[in-house]
Scaffold this motif. Structure first.
Motif, PDB file in Angstrom:
ATOM      1  N   LYS A 170       4.626  14.377   8.450  1.00  0.00           N
ATOM      2  CA  LYS A 170       3.680  13.696   9.331  1.00  0.00           C
ATOM      3  C   LYS A 170       4.214  13.560  10.756  1.00  0.00           C
ATOM      4  O   LYS A 170       3.452  13.342  11.689  1.00  0.00           O
ATOM      5  CB  LYS A 170       3.345  12.305   8.780  1.00  0.00           C
ATOM      6  N   HIS A 171       5.537  13.622  10.922  1.00  0.00           N
ATOM      7  CA  HIS A 171       6.168  13.565  12.247  1.00  0.00           C
ATOM      8  C   HIS A 171       5.778  12.307  13.026  1.00  0.00           C
ATOM      9  O   HIS A 171       5.481  12.364  14.229  1.00  0.00           O
ATOM     10  CB  HIS A 171       5.816  14.801  13.067  1.00  0.00           C
ATOM     11  N   ASP A 195       0.845  -1.184   0.000  1.00  0.00           N
ATOM     12  CA  ASP A 195       0.000   0.000   0.000  1.00  0.00           C
ATOM     13  C   ASP A 195       0.888   1.245   0.000  1.00  0.00           C
ATOM     14  O   ASP A 195       1.431   1.639   1.035  1.00  0.00           O
ATOM     15  CB  ASP A 195      -0.903  -0.033   1.245  1.00  0.00           C
ATOM     16  N   GLY A 196       1.030   1.864  -1.155  1.00  0.00           N
ATOM     17  CA  GLY A 196       1.903   3.020  -1.279  1.00  0.00           C
ATOM     18  C   GLY A 196       1.455   4.205  -0.446  1.00  0.00           C
ATOM     19  O   GLY A 196       2.284   4.953   0.085  1.00  0.00           O
ATOM     20  N   ASP A 197       0.148   4.391  -0.320  1.00  0.00           N
ATOM     21  CA  ASP A 197      -0.357   5.511   0.475  1.00  0.00           C
ATOM     22  C   ASP A 197      -0.027   5.317   1.951  1.00  0.00           C
ATOM     23  O   ASP A 197       0.342   6.261   2.650  1.00  0.00           O
ATOM     24  CB  ASP A 197      -1.870   5.650   0.290  1.00  0.00           C
ATOM     25  N   PHE A 198      -0.156   4.083   2.425  1.00  0.00           N
ATOM     26  CA  PHE A 198       0.165   3.753   3.814  1.00  0.00           C
ATOM     27  C   PHE A 198       1.641   4.052   4.088  1.00  0.00           C
ATOM     28  O   PHE A 198       1.989   4.675   5.098  1.00  0.00           O
ATOM     29  CB  PHE A 198      -0.141   2.275   4.047  1.00  0.00           C
ATOM     30  N   GLU A 199       2.502   3.610   3.178  1.00  0.00           N
ATOM     31  CA  GLU A 199       3.942   3.843   3.327  1.00  0.00           C
ATOM     32  C   GLU A 199       4.257   5.329   3.314  1.00  0.00           C
ATOM     33  O   GLU A 199       5.057   5.823   4.125  1.00  0.00           O
ATOM     34  CB  GLU A 199       4.695   3.126   2.198  1.00  0.00           C
ATOM     35  N   HIS A 200       3.616   6.070   2.431  1.00  0.00           N
ATOM     36  CA  HIS A 200       3.870   7.505   2.319  1.00  0.00           C
ATOM     37  C   HIS A 200       3.484   8.225   3.603  1.00  0.00           C
ATOM     38  O   HIS A 200       4.234   9.076   4.102  1.00  0.00           O
ATOM     39  CB  HIS A 200       3.090   8.094   1.142  1.00  0.00           C
ATOM     40  N   HIS A 201       2.344   7.855   4.158  1.00  0.00           N
ATOM     41  CA  HIS A 201       1.880   8.516   5.376  1.00  0.00           C
ATOM     42  C   HIS A 201       2.834   8.290   6.537  1.00  0.00           C
ATOM     43  O   HIS A 201       3.101   9.193   7.328  1.00  0.00           O
ATOM     44  CB  HIS A 201       0.485   8.006   5.750  1.00  0.00           C
ATOM     45  N   LEU A 202       3.368   7.072   6.646  1.00  0.00           N
ATOM     46  CA  LEU A 202       4.257   6.762   7.762  1.00  0.00           C
ATOM     47  C   LEU A 202       5.637   7.385   7.603  1.00  0.00           C
ATOM     48  O   LEU A 202       6.288   7.739   8.589  1.00  0.00           O
ATOM     49  CB  LEU A 202       4.395   5.246   7.926  1.00  0.00           C
ATOM     50  N   MET A 203       6.111   7.506   6.361  1.00  0.00           N
ATOM     51  CA  MET A 203       7.464   7.968   6.114  1.00  0.00           C
ATOM     52  C   MET A 203       7.563   9.452   5.768  1.00  0.00           C
ATOM     53  O   MET A 203       8.653  10.020   5.791  1.00  0.00           O
ATOM     54  CB  MET A 203       8.104   7.153   4.984  1.00  0.00           C
ATOM     55  N   CYS A 204       6.452  10.080   5.452  1.00  0.00           N
ATOM     56  CA  CYS A 204       6.486  11.494   5.056  1.00  0.00           C
ATOM     57  C   CYS A 204       6.995  12.351   6.218  1.00  0.00           C
ATOM     58  O   CYS A 204       6.423  12.309   7.316  1.00  0.00           O
ATOM     59  CB  CYS A 204       5.090  11.952   4.640  1.00  0.00           C
ATOM     60  N   PRO A 205       8.069  13.128   6.023  1.00  0.00           N
ATOM     61  CA  PRO A 205       8.632  13.939   7.119  1.00  0.00           C
ATOM     62  C   PRO A 205       7.622  14.894   7.743  1.00  0.00           C
ATOM     63  O   PRO A 205       7.693  15.186   8.940  1.00  0.00           O
ATOM     64  CB  PRO A 205       9.767  14.711   6.434  1.00  0.00           C
ATOM     65  N   ILE A 255      12.245   9.566  18.203  1.00  0.00           N
ATOM     66  CA  ILE A 255      12.493  10.579  17.179  1.00  0.00           C
ATOM     67  C   ILE A 255      11.320  10.604  16.205  1.00  0.00           C
ATOM     68  O   ILE A 255      10.530   9.658  16.126  1.00  0.00           O
ATOM     69  CB  ILE A 255      13.805  10.318  16.421  1.00  0.00           C
ATOM     70  N   SER A 256      11.211  11.688  15.455  1.00  0.00           N
ATOM     71  CA  SER A 256      10.127  11.808  14.473  1.00  0.00           C
ATOM     72  C   SER A 256      10.679  12.049  13.079  1.00  0.00           C
ATOM     73  O   SER A 256       9.998  12.593  12.210  1.00  0.00           O
ATOM     74  CB  SER A 256       9.167  12.942  14.869  1.00  0.00           C
ATOM     75  N   LEU A 271      -2.680   3.149  13.171  1.00  0.00           N
ATOM     76  CA  LEU A 271      -1.584   3.856  12.522  1.00  0.00           C
ATOM     77  C   LEU A 271      -2.101   4.990  11.633  1.00  0.00           C
ATOM     78  O   LEU A 271      -1.554   6.085  11.610  1.00  0.00           O
ATOM     79  CB  LEU A 271      -0.753   2.883  11.689  1.00  0.00           C
ATOM     80  N   LEU A 272      -3.162   4.699  10.897  1.00  0.00           N
ATOM     81  CA  LEU A 272      -3.721   5.727  10.031  1.00  0.00           C
ATOM     82  C   LEU A 272      -4.354   6.846  10.841  1.00  0.00           C
ATOM     83  O   LEU A 272      -4.288   8.011  10.467  1.00  0.00           O
ATOM     84  CB  LEU A 272      -4.767   5.088   9.099  1.00  0.00           C
ATOM     85  N   LYS A 273      -4.936   6.495  11.980  1.00  0.00           N
ATOM     86  CA  LYS A 273      -5.547   7.502  12.847  1.00  0.00           C
ATOM     87  C   LYS A 273      -4.501   8.430  13.416  1.00  0.00           C
ATOM     88  O   LYS A 273      -4.719   9.643  13.556  1.00  0.00           O
ATOM     89  CB  LYS A 273      -6.305   6.821  13.997  1.00  0.00           C
ATOM     90  N   ASP A 274      -3.334   7.863  13.741  1.00  0.00           N
ATOM     91  CA  ASP A 274      -2.249   8.682  14.280  1.00  0.00           C
ATOM     92  C   ASP A 274      -1.804   9.745  13.293  1.00  0.00           C
ATOM     93  O   ASP A 274      -1.174  10.737  13.672  1.00  0.00           O
ATOM     94  CB  ASP A 274      -1.031   7.799  14.623  1.00  0.00           C
ATOM     95  N   LEU A 275      -2.120   9.517  12.002  1.00  0.00           N
ATOM     96  CA  LEU A 275      -1.650  10.437  10.985  1.00  0.00           C
ATOM     97  C   LEU A 275      -2.641  11.549  10.729  1.00  0.00           C
ATOM     98  O   LEU A 275      -2.485  12.346   9.879  1.00  0.00           O
ATOM     99  CB  LEU A 275      -1.387   9.639   9.700  1.00  0.00           C
TER     100      LEU A 275
END
Length: 261
Positions: A126-127, A114-124, A205-206, A257-261
């Protein structure tokens, strides 16, 4: 879903390559050649063909993996064992690791298609917080802790690190730690240096800069000898997983995880 995303997640190729295939006229949607990669399709209804062969979308998958030390975060390597080598019972085509861990670092590593899932977790922006347990040679003063928590320099021409959170578990000597944690398997020193100071704790760290935790602690005079990621966002490593084992994330964990974002 976009057509190029559908094909990439179905292991036809990378997002870049499938765009080329589409523009070359190799893909049909409901019997019609489509040359626009960004077209929206209904993956549950539309018939997608690549070189006249039906393409089946595998659905989204999410895995939690307990990474052991000694393997590298990559799909394949000529010399070293990779994290993918542990996934012998599932089809990993189109599945990729979310971020990475150093070869000698253990702990929580996620996999998905899931590319969107990966992007949300790794996007700087999003912290998303990542929590690490560390053992390091050296000691941490109150001033050191303040520097880590406020942000500090870890490299020339790099911005200061974002504010971190640190919780020191204990300070002691190598000899004391050796008795309790068998740290010889991580780092073995000569007996005449058994009184060398050692500190353990958690650092949150974020960001995701290369070797960031090690570099942050080095900047305050500590040399990391053991590192383990224990959580990402609100998701904590399932300690019932032995090193090298994995399991599927349950729906509650994905949504958390998605809620945290």
């Amino acid at each position: 879903m976009r057509l190029d995303k559908f094909l990439a997640e179905s292991s036809i190729g990378s997002r870049k390559n499938v765009r080329i295939y589409i523009k070359e006229g190799s893909v049909k949607v409901n019997g019609q050649v489509i040359t626009e990669p960004a077209i929206d399709i209904n993956e549950n209804v539309d018939v997608i063909e690549y070189f006249d062969k039906l393409v089946i979308h595998p659905g989204k998958v999410y895995y939690m993996f307990h990474k052991p030390a000694g393997c590298i975060t990559a799909r394949k390597d000529e010399v070293n064992k990779t994290v993918i080598d542990y996934f012998n019972e599932v089809d990993m085509n189109g599945v990729f690791h979310v971020g990475r861990l150093d070869k000698d670092t253990e702990g929580l590593l996620l996999f998905t298609n899931d590319g969107d899932f990966e992007h949300h977790l790794m996007c700087p922006q999003k912290h998303v917080e990542k929590k690490y347990f560390f053992i390091a040679l050296g000691s941490l003063t109150e001033d050191d802790v303040n520097k880590l928590e406020k942000g500090l320099s870890i490299g020339k021409d790099e911005p200061l690190t974002k504010p971190a959170k640190i919780n020191i578990i204990r300070n002691g000597t190598y000899k004391e730690f050796e008795k309790e944690m068998d740290i010889k398997k991580f780092y073995n020193i000569d007996s005449n240096r058994y009184n060398q100071p050692v500190v353990s704790g958690y650092l949150i760290i974020s960001e995701g800069r290369k070797h960031q935790v090690k570099r942050m602690l080095k900047a305050v005079g500590c040399y990391v000898i053991y590192l383990k990621r224990v959580s990402i966002g609100g998701l904590t490593l399932d300690e019932t997983l032995k090193k090298g084992q994995y399991r599927t994330l349950v729906e509650e964990e994905i949504q958390m995880l998605l809620k945290d974002l």
